[in-house]
Write a protein that holds these residues in place. Structure first.
Motif, PDB file in Angstrom:
ATOM      1  N   PHE A 114     -43.782 -60.610 -11.553  1.00  0.00           N
ATOM      2  CA  PHE A 114     -43.434 -60.742 -12.969  1.00  0.00           C
ATOM      3  C   PHE A 114     -42.899 -59.422 -13.522  1.00  0.00           C
ATOM      4  O   PHE A 114     -41.865 -59.390 -14.194  1.00  0.00           O
ATOM      5  CB  PHE A 114     -44.653 -61.203 -13.768  1.00  0.00           C
ATOM      6  N   PHE A 115     -43.579 -58.319 -13.241  1.00  0.00           N
ATOM      7  CA  PHE A 115     -43.120 -57.025 -13.742  1.00  0.00           C
ATOM      8  C   PHE A 115     -41.809 -56.597 -13.086  1.00  0.00           C
ATOM      9  O   PHE A 115     -40.940 -56.018 -13.743  1.00  0.00           O
ATOM     10  CB  PHE A 115     -44.189 -55.951 -13.538  1.00  0.00           C
ATOM     11  N   LEU A 116     -41.661 -56.867 -11.784  1.00  0.00           N
ATOM     12  CA  LEU A 116     -40.419 -56.501 -11.122  1.00  0.00           C
ATOM     13  C   LEU A 116     -39.243 -57.328 -11.625  1.00  0.00           C
ATOM     14  O   LEU A 116     -38.137 -56.813 -11.776  1.00  0.00           O
ATOM     15  CB  LEU A 116     -40.560 -56.665  -9.601  1.00  0.00           C
ATOM     16  N   LEU A 117     -39.479 -58.600 -11.885  1.00  0.00           N
ATOM     17  CA  LEU A 117     -38.417 -59.439 -12.423  1.00  0.00           C
ATOM     18  C   LEU A 117     -38.009 -58.963 -13.819  1.00  0.00           C
ATOM     19  O   LEU A 117     -36.819 -58.892 -14.136  1.00  0.00           O
ATOM     20  CB  LEU A 117     -38.864 -60.900 -12.480  1.00  0.00           C
ATOM     21  N   THR A 118     -38.984 -58.592 -14.624  1.00  0.00           N
ATOM     22  CA  THR A 118     -38.684 -58.087 -15.964  1.00  0.00           C
ATOM     23  C   THR A 118     -37.904 -56.778 -15.891  1.00  0.00           C
ATOM     24  O   THR A 118     -36.933 -56.589 -16.631  1.00  0.00           O
ATOM     25  CB  THR A 118     -39.980 -57.894 -16.759  1.00  0.00           C
ATOM     26  N   SER A 119     -38.292 -55.886 -14.980  1.00  0.00           N
ATOM     27  CA  SER A 119     -37.559 -54.622 -14.862  1.00  0.00           C
ATOM     28  C   SER A 119     -36.157 -54.846 -14.295  1.00  0.00           C
ATOM     29  O   SER A 119     -35.205 -54.185 -14.718  1.00  0.00           O
ATOM     30  CB  SER A 119     -38.336 -53.624 -14.004  1.00  0.00           C
ATOM     31  N   LEU A 120     -35.998 -55.798 -13.383  1.00  0.00           N
ATOM     32  CA  LEU A 120     -34.668 -56.107 -12.860  1.00  0.00           C
ATOM     33  C   LEU A 120     -33.758 -56.658 -13.953  1.00  0.00           C
ATOM     34  O   LEU A 120     -32.588 -56.275 -14.059  1.00  0.00           O
ATOM     35  CB  LEU A 120     -34.774 -57.113 -11.716  1.00  0.00           C
ATOM     36  N   LEU A 121     -34.289 -57.526 -14.794  1.00  0.00           N
ATOM     37  CA  LEU A 121     -33.490 -58.067 -15.890  1.00  0.00           C
ATOM     38  C   LEU A 121     -33.129 -56.984 -16.905  1.00  0.00           C
ATOM     39  O   LEU A 121     -32.029 -56.990 -17.462  1.00  0.00           O
ATOM     40  CB  LEU A 121     -34.233 -59.213 -16.571  1.00  0.00           C
ATOM     41  N   LEU A 122     -34.029 -56.030 -17.126  1.00  0.00           N
ATOM     42  CA  LEU A 122     -33.703 -54.908 -18.018  1.00  0.00           C
ATOM     43  C   LEU A 122     -32.605 -54.029 -17.425  1.00  0.00           C
ATOM     44  O   LEU A 122     -31.717 -53.563 -18.148  1.00  0.00           O
ATOM     45  CB  LEU A 122     -34.956 -54.063 -18.289  1.00  0.00           C
ATOM     46  N   ILE A 123     -32.655 -53.802 -16.116  1.00  0.00           N
ATOM     47  CA  ILE A 123     -31.615 -53.005 -15.459  1.00  0.00           C
ATOM     48  C   ILE A 123     -30.265 -53.705 -15.573  1.00  0.00           C
ATOM     49  O   ILE A 123     -29.244 -53.082 -15.882  1.00  0.00           O
ATOM     50  CB  ILE A 123     -31.978 -52.744 -13.982  1.00  0.00           C
ATOM     51  N   LEU A 124     -30.245 -55.008 -15.337  1.00  0.00           N
ATOM     52  CA  LEU A 124     -28.984 -55.730 -15.403  1.00  0.00           C
ATOM     53  C   LEU A 124     -28.461 -55.846 -16.832  1.00  0.00           C
ATOM     54  O   LEU A 124     -27.250 -55.965 -17.037  1.00  0.00           O
ATOM     55  CB  LEU A 124     -29.153 -57.121 -14.782  1.00  0.00           C
ATOM     56  N   ASN A 125     -29.331 -55.798 -17.826  1.00  0.00           N
ATOM     57  CA  ASN A 125     -28.890 -55.818 -19.222  1.00  0.00           C
ATOM     58  C   ASN A 125     -28.322 -54.476 -19.668  1.00  0.00           C
ATOM     59  O   ASN A 125     -27.694 -54.388 -20.719  1.00  0.00           O
ATOM     60  CB  ASN A 125     -30.030 -56.207 -20.149  1.00  0.00           C
ATOM     61  N   MET A 126     -28.542 -53.401 -18.911  1.00  0.00           N
ATOM     62  CA  MET A 126     -28.029 -52.085 -19.266  1.00  0.00           C
ATOM     63  C   MET A 126     -26.531 -51.957 -19.050  1.00  0.00           C
ATOM     64  O   MET A 126     -25.902 -51.048 -19.580  1.00  0.00           O
ATOM     65  CB  MET A 126     -28.713 -51.005 -18.425  1.00  0.00           C
ATOM     66  N   TYR A 127     -25.969 -52.856 -18.287  1.00  0.00           N
ATOM     67  CA  TYR A 127     -24.550 -52.739 -17.925  1.00  0.00           C
ATOM     68  C   TYR A 127     -23.669 -52.775 -19.172  1.00  0.00           C
ATOM     69  O   TYR A 127     -23.755 -53.688 -19.977  1.00  0.00           O
ATOM     70  CB  TYR A 127     -24.156 -53.870 -16.983  1.00  0.00           C
ATOM     71  N   GLY A 128     -22.840 -51.758 -19.316  1.00  0.00           N
ATOM     72  CA  GLY A 128     -21.890 -51.700 -20.413  1.00  0.00           C
ATOM     73  C   GLY A 128     -22.451 -51.177 -21.716  1.00  0.00           C
ATOM     74  O   GLY A 128     -21.751 -51.192 -22.725  1.00  0.00           O
ATOM     75  N   LYS A 129     -23.675 -50.713 -21.753  1.00  0.00           N
ATOM     76  CA  LYS A 129     -24.261 -50.186 -22.982  1.00  0.00           C
ATOM     77  C   LYS A 129     -24.216 -48.665 -22.960  1.00  0.00           C
ATOM     78  O   LYS A 129     -24.231 -48.036 -21.907  1.00  0.00           O
ATOM     79  CB  LYS A 129     -25.692 -50.686 -23.154  1.00  0.00           C
ATOM     80  N   ASP A 130     -24.206 -48.066 -24.139  1.00  0.00           N
ATOM     81  CA  ASP A 130     -24.078 -46.617 -24.241  1.00  0.00           C
ATOM     82  C   ASP A 130     -25.420 -45.896 -24.220  1.00  0.00           C
ATOM     83  O   ASP A 130     -25.656 -45.028 -23.406  1.00  0.00           O
ATOM     84  CB  ASP A 130     -23.322 -46.254 -25.525  1.00  0.00           C
ATOM     85  N   ASN A 131     -26.306 -46.237 -25.124  1.00  0.00           N
ATOM     86  CA  ASN A 131     -27.585 -45.549 -25.229  1.00  0.00           C
ATOM     87  C   ASN A 131     -28.667 -46.400 -24.581  1.00  0.00           C
ATOM     88  O   ASN A 131     -29.129 -47.379 -25.158  1.00  0.00           O
ATOM     89  CB  ASN A 131     -27.912 -45.286 -26.697  1.00  0.00           C
ATOM     90  N   VAL A 132     -29.077 -46.022 -23.388  1.00  0.00           N
ATOM     91  CA  VAL A 132     -30.047 -46.817 -22.637  1.00  0.00           C
ATOM     92  C   VAL A 132     -31.326 -46.040 -22.352  1.00  0.00           C
ATOM     93  O   VAL A 132     -32.070 -46.387 -21.442  1.00  0.00           O
ATOM     94  CB  VAL A 132     -29.422 -47.323 -21.313  1.00  0.00           C
ATOM     95  N   LEU A 133     -31.603 -45.015 -23.144  1.00  0.00           N
ATOM     96  CA  LEU A 133     -32.780 -44.183 -22.890  1.00  0.00           C
ATOM     97  C   LEU A 133     -34.072 -44.976 -23.043  1.00  0.00           C
ATOM     98  O   LEU A 133     -34.986 -44.849 -22.221  1.00  0.00           O
ATOM     99  CB  LEU A 133     -32.761 -42.992 -23.842  1.00  0.00           C
TER     100      LEU A 133
END
Length: 183
Positions: A114-133
């Motif tokens: 569950f945690f790995l899936l959530t972190s993977l989805l967060l990583i994939l949502n970072m694509y094309g964004k500027d401020n991802v800190l």
């Protein structure tokens, strides 16, 4: 039935819940047939939860798999991974988890997934964004939390850094933040 899950109606979520409960009714009636030697169950046996019936662990696992299925489904619809929006990814994930009964029982691997899936989805949502800190902080925190439940998950920090560098070009400040939050 597949035609119903290809639609994007809210009633389908209720049908997903009924579908997962019906597929697992044997485990509710028969009881567990798996190894109880895992850390999460040992922690819960020490606490006051040890008076609860054993099928509760299976029910908690089904709820966690439903949350994972709905997360994957919302991600696939939001990112337009398929030609049309549907609940087929959620149906497929629930079916795959139900085929293997050990996968749907509440244990540390299911929490880890569950945690790995959530972190993977967060990583994939970072694509094309500027401020991802903040998202880097969340990803590092989820993988660190994941390693508390399952010790070999510490190795996922390597996959995390590779994934972050392939999706988004990072400066050293963000890489240090991820490693610091992980520790």
């Amino acid at each position: 039935m597949i035609r119903l899950f290809r639609s994007i109606q809210p009633i389908v979520v209720l049908l997903l819940i009924i579908y997962s409960l019906l597929l697992n009714v044997v485990y509710y009636l028969k009881g567990p047939n798996i190894n109880w030697n895992n850390r999460l169950v040992d922690i819960w046996k020490v606490s006051t939860i040890n008076t609860w019936p054993p099928f509760l662990f299976h029910g908690l696992g089904v709820i966690l798999v439903l949350f994972m299925a709905l997360r994957v489904n919302s991600f696939s619809n939001k990112q337009r991974l398929f030609e049309f929006s549907s609940y087929l990814p959620a149906l497929a994930l629930i079916t795959v988890f139900t085929i293997f009964p050990d996968w749907i029982w509440m244990n540390e691997m299911l929490v880890c997934n569950f945690f790995l899936l959530t972190s993977l989805l967060l990583i994939l949502n970072m694509y094309g964004k500027d401020n991802v800190l903040l998202q880097c902080f969340d990803v590092g925190f989820l993988v660190g939390l994941d390693s508390l439940f399952y010790d070999p998950a510490i190795l996922f920090i390597i996959a995390l850094l590779i994934g972050l560098n392939s999706v988004y070009s990072f400066n050293p400040k963000e890489i240090i933040l991820v490693i610091f939050v992980f520790l």
